[in-house]
Design an enzyme around this catalytic site. Structure first.
Site, PDB file in Angstrom:
ATOM      1  N   GLU A 103     -14.814  41.656 -25.703  1.00 15.06           N
ATOM      2  CA  GLU A 103     -15.472  40.664 -24.844  1.00 15.06           C
ATOM      3  C   GLU A 103     -14.788  40.685 -23.483  1.00 15.06           C
ATOM      4  O   GLU A 103     -13.564  40.600 -23.405  1.00 15.06           O
ATOM      5  CB  GLU A 103     -15.350  39.261 -25.472  1.00 15.06           C
ATOM      6  CG  GLU A 103     -15.868  38.147 -24.569  1.00 15.06           C
ATOM      7  CD  GLU A 103     -15.719  36.756 -25.208  1.00 15.06           C
ATOM      8  OE1 GLU A 103     -15.841  36.642 -26.448  1.00 15.06           O
ATOM      9  OE2 GLU A 103     -15.468  35.794 -24.456  1.00 15.06           O
TER      10      GLU A 103
ATOM     11  N   GLU B 237     -15.353  32.361 -16.433  1.00 18.84           N
ATOM     12  CA  GLU B 237     -15.696  31.143 -17.158  1.00 18.84           C
ATOM     13  C   GLU B 237     -14.937  29.995 -16.515  1.00 18.84           C
ATOM     14  O   GLU B 237     -13.881  30.189 -15.908  1.00 18.84           O
ATOM     15  CB  GLU B 237     -15.438  31.244 -18.663  1.00 18.84           C
ATOM     16  CG  GLU B 237     -14.009  31.466 -19.058  1.00 18.84           C
ATOM     17  CD  GLU B 237     -13.849  31.603 -20.572  1.00 18.84           C
ATOM     18  OE1 GLU B 237     -14.710  31.109 -21.313  1.00 18.84           O
ATOM     19  OE2 GLU B 237     -12.846  32.201 -20.993  1.00 18.84           O
TER      20      GLU B 237
END
Lengths: 279, 473
Positions: A159, A164
């Site tokens: 990932e 974020e």
């Protein structure tokens, strides 16, 4: 080379300036791998230019709906839909809206769009220009998963979190890599903080440059995270195609639940996504 | 502790008068005039007041209880540099004033603050007391762009505070650089000391999320009449600071734009004053930069309002508590919001300069005038005008108590005397004024300090009141 002064330029100016910068980059990159390093080495071959000017192109984009398993693995509170209330192209932008409403047992709705099985790429430069929402419990993300997710599962698939943000921290974003032995609450990660601006006041450019040797994270042309194969405390699982995900989660393990002060509806606006090949 | 000169508002008013006199002698502008620009100096106080005269501190009015003795600088305490502002908050019983506060005034032409987005300063308390108010924009000249942060907890270490500027584009010529007010509500009446340092305007860039409110974010309704003037209240702004915390400040009406849904019913000016101009319904809302503001007022104008018959007693024969015809005595309040049983709220209004007390959700309410109490020994009667909006409820009654505070000159203590009478429905009318006159029978009336009005359990839940006074027949 520091690109901070490019923030106010138009995207076209930015591209041409970035092109110029590459010329300098040749001389500086090899000897100066710190925060002032040139980040935009891959500019010549654009492989995806998504300007979100017309309807979401379904040959590139799909949706994930529902609540996943255990709130998409993070105890998230939203039910993802593909209703225009939650995801729409508007004013030349992709607009993902988190709404507080009762919907099939969930307290909130929002959306997650992804290029899984439609656009996947190994290495290169992936960037988006995004204006984030803010408020405790909002969790906007621009990230990638390995294309073998359905075969080997997570975190073996890898990932790459390009960006974020915790809605309770409007000046801070994080860039991370998750893989076997370094996932969930223990990724290889680094934060970037604005000292004189906020991520919900203006659009900012979030990107990575990714090669077989490293992943670089940058914001507005400032490189802040350089993760090499040697930096991950486990297997390097980033030598395969990855797909892109954009979503706005509500609640969950990252920033906790929203409070009464969290504003709903709240929006994540994506002006563009551009992907370049690694050459 | 070094004392800094201060001038009270009285002194300031004098300066204002001089200025007015000078302005009137000036010639007209020439054709070549360009718009004046004002200094953008960000600092207000570092180790000394910046860009301000020695007389920069203007205290609140000592007649209103402000203590002018506790303001100065301290060379032994500083967040940065070698000096800070020291404020000694007086004890609640200090005869020279039970609170301290005032403004830092730019006595020049004012400053251009349009390039900043916040006022920041550092403060430290000798104890962890709560300061009533910090802010800026109050200039004692209209306070058009006042901003106030209320009930701020001090730390015993230096701590930085941020007060966002609600809309910097408004502050092209601001004179109100800082305001504070501190009493002892949080310390059980004990005085304390606190320090302030490094007061300045800044461009932080990290303040976001504009959330404005009027009427405290509530959608309220009220009925009124032609020519009534109603002030928009509960105006505030919540912003999100760079660290993710929210801060809510009270803001002056001038920061928002107002709209009436029907200009033939109501108009709103930039000071947030609503004037009723015709019968009908109108909704009052506000916005800033096109962003809707939470809260609204739905008005029902009932048309023309009949004022009560003007009193005709000679002023020398009257002691007035509430009237625009006579000069009123010093008043504590016309609604004490007595807890926990009182439900009565006030929505007072003004018809062509005649102020009307308006009580909603009425069960009981008090008027108090204890500072000083009233010597009504020469007075023979009590008078009031009462208007009951709508149809008079069956069994409606209004009980009135007049209270003398007795030898201790205070409410309670066992020495109070009262006169109570009840006005029955027969003496009241729906949608009309009733004039009430009652002879005083109080055994002692040298220290009268309070009226209490009650509906005595009846369905009288709304009334207007005017011309409340004692008179000599």
């Amino acid at each position: 080379m520091n690109f901070k002064n490019l923030r106010e330029s138009s995207p076209i100016q930015q591209l041409s300036l970035l092109g110029l910068a590459v010329v300098f980059g040749v001389f500086t990159t090899s000897c100066n791998p710190d925060e002032t390093q040139v980040v935009a080495n891959f500019t010549s071959t654009i492989t995806l230019q998504e300007e979100f000017d017309v309807d979401l192109n379904d040959s590139i984009w799909g949706y994930e709906e529902g609540t996943g398993t255990d709130g998409w693995g993070n105890n998230e509170l939203q039910h993802y839909t593909k209703r225009a209330d939650n995801v729409v192209i508007e004013d030349g932008m992709l607009k993902i809206t988190a709404i507080k409403e009762s919907y099939e047992g969930a307290e909130y709705t929002s959306a997650r769009v992804l290029t899984k099985g439609k656009f996947e790429q190994q290495y290169g430069r992936v960037e988006a220009r995004i204006k984030l929402p803010s408020g405790k419990g909002l969790w906007p993300a621009f990230w990638m998963l390995g294309s073998n997710y359905d075969v080997v599962g997570w975190p073996q698939c890898g990932e790459i979190d390009i960006m974020e943000n915790k809605g309770s921290e409007p000046t801070i974003v994080a860039g991370s890599l998750h893989g076997p032995g370094y996932s969930g609450g223990n990724p290889v990660t680094k934060q970037f903080q604005l000292t004189d601006n906020r991520f919900d006041s203006d659009f900012h450019i979030f990107g990575i440059e990714w090669t077989k040797d490293y992943v670089n994270h940058y914001v507005d042309g400032v490189l802040y995270n350089h993760i090499t194969r040697d930096d991950v405390p486990g297997e390097w699982v980033f030598d395969q195609p990855f797909y892109i995900i954009l979503n706005l989660a509500v609640g969950g393990n990252f920033d906790g639940a929203p409070t009464d002060a969290t504003v709903f509806p709240n929006h994540m606006l994506v002006d563009y996504i551009r992907v370049y090949a690694a050459k | 502790m070094k004392k800094i000169n201060f001038k009270t508002q009285v002194a300031f008013a004098f300066v204002g008068f001089l200025a007015l006199a000078l302005v009137s002698c000036e010639r007209g502008f020439s054709d070549e005039i360009t718009l004046a620009t004002y200094p953008e100096t960000p600092e207000v106080f570092t180790d000394f007041p910046v860009g301000l005269t020695d007389a920069f501190f203007v205290s609140f009015d000592p007649a209103g209880g402000a203590n002018v003795n506790g303001f100065g600088t301290d060379e032994n305490e500083a967040y940065k540099g070698n000096s800070s502002i020291r404020i000694d908050v007086p004890d609640s019983g200090d005869p020279e004033g039970n609170y301290i506060g005032g403004i830092f005034l730019d006595r020049g032409n004012g400053r251009d603050l349009t390039n900043y987005d916040a006022l920041t300063f550092w403060a430290k308390g000798a104890i962890t007391a709560e300061v009533g108010l910090f802010g800026f924009g109050t200039d004692f000249q209209g306070d058009k762009y006042a901003v106030g942060l209320n009930n701020i907890a001090l730390s015993t270490d230096w701590k930085q505070y941020t007060i966002p500027i609600p809309d910097p584009t408004k502050l092209v010529q601001e004179k109100g650089m800082f305001i504070f007010a501190a009493g002892t509500a949080s310390t059980n009446g004990l005085g304390y000391t606190f320090w302030i340092d490094e007061i300045k305007f800044e461009k932080l860039g990290t303040i976001g999320q504009v959330r404005n409110s009027i009427f405290s974010g509530e959608d309220v309704s009220m009925s009124s009449f032609n020519d009534a003037i109603i002030q928009i209240t509960g105006i505030s702004q919540t912003r999100n600071l760079g660290d993710g915390t929210d801060v809510t400040v009270d803001i002056a009406a001038g920061y928002l734009d107002y709209e009436s849904s029907d200009l033939t019913v109501a108009k709103v000016n930039e000071l947030g004053q609503i004037t009723i101009v015709g019968a009908g319904n109108a909704v009052i809302t506000a916005s800033a930069y096109g962003i809707e503001t939470a809260g609204s007022l739905t008005l029902t104008s009932l048309g023309d309002f009949t004022l009560p018959t003007a009193p005709t007693h000679a002023a020398a024969d009257v002691i007035s508590i509430f009237s625009d015809v006579y000069t009123n005595v010093n008043i504590d309040f016309y609604n004490g919001y007595w807890e926990p049983w009182q439900t009565t709220t006030s929505n007072d209004f003004d018809i062509n300069g005649d102020n009307i007390l308006s009580y909603d959700s009425f069960n009981f309410v008090g008027h108090q005038f204890s500072d000083p109490t009233v010597d009504a020994s020469d007075m023979t009667h009590f008078h009031m005008d009462v208007y009951i909006p709508g149809t008079l409820a069956a069994g409606a009654k209004l009980k009135v108590t007049i209270k003398d505070f007795g030898a201790n000159n205070e409410d309670g203590g066992g020495d109070d005397t009262t006169q109570t009478f009840t006005i029955s429905g027969a003496d009241l009318s729906g949608d009309a004024w009733s004039s009430i006159d009652v002879a005083l029978s109080l055994s002692s009336k040298t220290r009268v300090g309070q009226f209490v009005f009650e509906n005595d359990g009846s369905d009288l839940t709304k009334l207007y009141m005017d011309n409340v006074y004692f008179y000599k027949q």
